[in-house]
Design a protein around this motif. Structure first.
Motif, mmCIF file in Angstrom:
data_model
loop_
_atom_site.group_PDB
_atom_site.id
_atom_site.type_symbol
_atom_site.label_atom_id
_atom_site.label_comp_id
_atom_site.label_asym_id
_atom_site.label_seq_id
_atom_site.Cartn_x
_atom_site.Cartn_y
_atom_site.Cartn_z
ATOM 1 N N ASN A 133 -4.061 3.464 5.886
ATOM 2 C CA ASN A 133 -4.765 2.627 5.897
ATOM 3 C C ASN A 133 -6.521 3.113 4.664
ATOM 4 N N HIS A 139 -3.816 -4.833 6.393
ATOM 5 C CA HIS A 139 -2.762 -3.946 7.419
ATOM 6 C C HIS A 139 -2.213 -4.741 8.985
ATOM 7 N N TRP A 148 1.298 -2.555 5.817
ATOM 8 C CA TRP A 148 0.902 -3.011 5.035
ATOM 9 C C TRP A 148 0.576 -3.187 3.749
#
Length: 295
Positions: A133, A139, A148
């Motif tokens: 992240n 994502h 992602w």
């Protein structure tokens, strides 16, 4: 007697290599045989040594036969030169390991030069997801799998590949060179005598690909099916294995410490693979598969 044994065993090894697709399932033995198929070539030097001990030219000639068969089947894999050149998209897939406390470190090293990374055996909110992240703006996680991306993702949806719960997903990556439909899958496990669930999930994956009209498709994930397993032919074609056309060597990914087979795959259509390979994944029992493509 030793000479006769060498001749018989050479014939058996050559037949197993050349005719493995004709061998019936035999209680789940065949998928194991096919998963380890390239390693059967190690029998050749043993047979040649036995022929030398027997001082038999007939046995030596017989021992060379499976060597020739192996070279015809796998020689090009070892001699292949990746196409190389400019690429428009770099991708990877890794089974991070559900009990891997170092999964964050693993994905950080793998993903630093990639545009897309697919992950399996994720712990929601775990180290791998948190690290990714930070690295990627876009994502889409679903249960224990996720994608992602450095590019926007649209048309995201969870998928059930016959397991009764979502362990796959579909998304469209909006790259500067055009759209790419991406599937991330973690198919059912396959063990000796227990491949029915895996086979059913492979069939479901094929049905999804067949029904998809997208110009460019990527299928990333742990398919629990070796490159040499006959069941992978359900997906290749219509898709192409990036490692088989742009990889250097076999690209084995499991087990991580000494890989002997490749259940982790990057399959594609509508693009040209320029490079493919394998990357270490800290703490996981799988290595990562990576590849680059030109549109």
């Amino acid at each position: 007697m030793l000479s006769r044994v060498v001749v018989v065993l050479s014939a058996v090894v050559a037949a197993a290599l050349a005719g493995h697709r004709l061998i019936p399932s035999l209680g789940g033995f065949t998928p194991v045989l096919e998963s380890l198929l390239p390693w059967i070539g190690l029998a050749v030097p043993v047979l040649l040594l036995a022929a030398a001990l027997a001082r038999s030219t007939v046995a030596a000639a017989a021992a060379l036969v499976p060597g020739v068969v192996w070279a015809a089947m796998f020689g090009s894999t070892l001699l292949r030169t990746p196409p190389g050149g400019a690429s428009d998209l770099s991708v990877g897939t890794v089974n991070v390991g559900v009990r891997n406390d170092a999964s964050g470190e693993a994905v950080r090293a793998i993903a630093k030069d990639l545009d897309l990374l697919a992950a399996q055996e994720l712990t929601p909110g775990g180290p791998a997801a948190k690290q990714l992240n930070k690295m990627f703006k876009y994502h889409y996680p679903v249960s224990t799998v996720g994608l992602w991306s450095r590019y926007p993702l649209s048309r995201t949806e969870p998928l059930d590949v016959g397991l009764g719960w979502p362990r796959a997903l579909r998304a469209v990556a909006e790259t500067p060179k055009g759209k790419v439909t991406v599937y991330v899958m973690h198919l059912a496990s396959a063990r000796p005598g227990h491949t029915a669930s895996r086979d059913a999930s492979l069939a479901r994956a094929r049905a999804l690909v067949d029904a998809d009209p997208s110009k460019r498709i990527l299928l990333l994930g742990d398919l629990n099916t070796a490159t040499t397993d006959r069941n992978l032919r359900g997906l290749t074609p219509p898709l192409t294995d990036a490692q088989s056309v742009a990889g250097d060597g076999f690209g084995f990914t499991w087990p991580a410490e000494f890989p002997v087979t490749r259940p982790d795959h990057i399959l594609f259509k509508g693009m040209e693979a320029t490079e493919a390979g394998v990357a270490p994944a800290t703490g996981s029992d799988h290595r990562a598969a990576i590849a680059s493509f030109r549109f």
